[in-house]
Scaffold this motif. Structure first.
Motif: not given
Length: 578
Positions: A362, A364, A537-538, A540, A550-552
């Motif tokens: 992933e 981040t 993918d994420r 912050i 938090t999210g796409t």
């Protein structure tokens, strides 16, 4: 503080110190015995006319002189060895201590003063150590031995010592007490000169760009003038001391000759005894002169010792665990649980209750306005700082319990301002993996989009790199730092705004290549540029040290006003929706 530092540093040199004391003792005894033999030659040889006696005693004096020279040479040799060893060991101890410092302690002291304490301050202690063994071992023996032997020559004449010695000691003490604050101020001024010089060298491009050469010359000139002013005041005191001491010595000699002449005239004293007494007086006063050299050095060395000890006794806020964990069952996982951080003395925390989860495979991303705590957050993972609240977990283990070597192998970081060491391209790339082959280096350069410019450099992998990487551009420095991390091949990659100096095309190509190369690793990216992290993918979002979303990319554009504001400050509505 000074004697505590010396006691600790001299402990490994007990045998050498014993030899120094023995040979200094022999040399001093020989020096003290020679005037007595000289008096015997005058009173029993010259006056009586016994040539045989003169030859015998003269031969004895010659032998004692040879012994004196040999003992002095050996004592000075071992004194120099011990002094140089103390300097070497102290510098090594400071370096080792500073190596354990976190960014907090380095910032607390500052680079200029740490350099001064490792060089100039250690030199002052080293000089004092040398003077201690070459002068202070023999000075007390010569002083008290001279007094005893002077009393043997003539007790009434020795009464002059009750006046001469206290006067000389008072003069020296009066000057030395005024020197100590001056020497402390001098060391602080040296720190300031080093600081200004370091800033000017590091910021030469900014100075040139703003044509501030004259201002910087004035700033350095002011710091230099302040140092010179303090040094001159200390120098005036030192210049005052020696003529005053010599005046006392010369007046003492005149007084001894005047009183001794009257005693010879009255028949109470022989000529040889007066000559010997005058020699012992000179030895006593010279021993005080030798002590004077020490007293001059002690205040400055004491200040230096305090500054050195301050570094050596500073505990790092990042403490190595007593029983570190060297094996883990998970690999590549990163978790931050209710993490907070507050700088020492700060009114408010920089980070509050941060929750973050990153897993292998992933990407981040962390984004936020300037000062939101992004870099501080990333620095907690490799333990450049330790969290003041909460827990940072790598591979399921608190980083404060992990073995530092294991943490270093697991987590790699490209800092916001990457640093290259003096050497070559290859030596910099192998910094985290000394056994990497040339093929591995070129592969990392390929991924980092750095192969082209390295091939154009004279020497390729062997092309020289200046200290700090000042002979390459900011974008090239970033790409070399990224390649260095790829050669290191950790399980968790941390990029702290590491693409900011790259153009959009290079940024896109690098991220595409990086995605394939780190497909099985955990990647955390801090960035200001939305295009760098929109495919993560994420994502912050940090705001004032707190996670506010938090999210796409698509999710945050719909639900988070802070993220939307950041995106629309860089892209149009249509570009953001693509």
């Amino acid at each position: 503080m000074l004697f505590r530092l010396l006691r600790a540093r001299l402990r490994p040199y007990r045998k050498e110190i014993a030899l120094i004391v023995i040979f200094q003792f022999l040399q001093t005894l020989a020096t003290l015995y020679l005037p007595t033999l000289n008096a015997d030659i005058i009173d029993r040889g010259v006056v009586v006319g016994d040539i045989g006696y003169i030859i015998d005693v003269g031969a004895g004096m010659l032998g004692i002189t040879v012994l004196q020279i040999v003992a002095q040479v050996i004592a000075v040799y071992y004194s120099a060895r011990v002094a140089m060893g103390v300097g070497r060991d102290t510098r090594a101890a400071i370096f080792t201590t500073v190596q354990k410092f976190s960014a907090r302690e380095v910032g607390q002291f500052g680079a200029p003063t740490l350099i001064t304490r490792t060089t100039n301050d250690v030199q002052q202690v080293q000089i004092l150590t040398l003077l201690t063994f070459t002068m202070m071992v023999s000075a007390p023996i010569m002083c008290f031995g001279g007094i005893i032997l002077a009393l043997r020559q003539d007790v009434p004449l020795s009464g002059l010592l009750l006046i001469i010695v206290p006067v000389l000691v008072a003069v020296v003490s009066a000057v030395v007490t005024r020197m100590r604050p001056l020497f402390r101020s001098m060391q602080e001024r040296i720190d300031r000169v080093n600081q200004v010089m370091r800033e000017q060298i590091a910021g030469i491009r900014v100075i040139r760009a703003f044509v501030r050469d004259e201002r910087e010359r004035d700033r350095y000139g002011l710091a230099n003038e302040e140092l010179a002013d303090v040094a001159l005041r200390a120098g005036r005191l030192m210049a005052l001391m020696f003529p005053t001491v010599m005046l006392v010595i010369n007046l003492s000699s005149v007084a001894v000759l005047w009183v001794g002449g009257h005693r010879i005239d009255s028949g109470s004293m022989q000529v040889g005894a007066l000559v010997a007494f005058l020699s012992y007086l000179m030895q006593i006063l010279m021993s005080i002169m030798m002590a004077t050299f020490m007293f001059i050095m002690i205040p400055r060395a004491e200040v230096s010792a305090e500054r050195i000890t301050e570094v050596l006794e500073t505990e790092s806020s990042v403490i190595i665990p007593a029983s570190p964990i060297r094996e883990v069952t998970q690999h590549g996982t990163l978790d931050l649980r209710r993490v907070g951080f507050r700088y020492p003395g700060a009114d408010a925390p920089v980070l509050h209750d941060i929750e973050l989860t990153a897993r292998p495979g992933e990407v981040t991303a962390i984004i936020g306005s300037t000062g939101s705590g992004k870099t501080t957050l990333l620095n907690l993972v490799p333990r450049l700082f330790d969290a003041t609240d909460g827990t940072v977990l790598v591979d399921g283990v608190d980083v404060r319990e992990l073995d530092p070597d294991l943490l270093s192998r697991t987590v790699g970081v490209v800092p916001q301002r990457p640093y290259l060491f003096s050497g070559t391209v290859a030596s910099n790339l192998r910094y985290g993996n000394p056994d990497a082959s040339d093929d591995e280096l070129w592969q990392a350069l390929d991924v980092a989009q750095a192969r082209d410019f390295v091939e154009r450099m004279d020497g390729g992998l062997d092309a020289p790199i200046a200290q700090g990487g000042t002979n390459v551009s900011g974008g090239q420095r970033q790409r070399l730092a990224i390649a260095r991390l790829l050669v290191h091949a950790p399980e968790v990659y941390l990029f702290d705004d590491s693409f900011s100096a790259l153009d959009y095309a290079t940024d896109a190509a690098l991220r595409a290549a990086l995605t394939q190369h780190t497909a099985d690793a955990t990647v955390v990216i801090v960035a200001q540029r939305v295009s760098t992290i929109r495919d993560a993918d994420r994502i912050i979002v940090l705001d004032d040290g707190r996670v506010c979303g938090t999210g796409t990319h698509a999710e945050l554009m719909d639900t988070n006003d802070t993220y939307r504001e950041i995106v629309l400050s860089q892209l149009t509505e249509q570009e953001a929706a693509l």
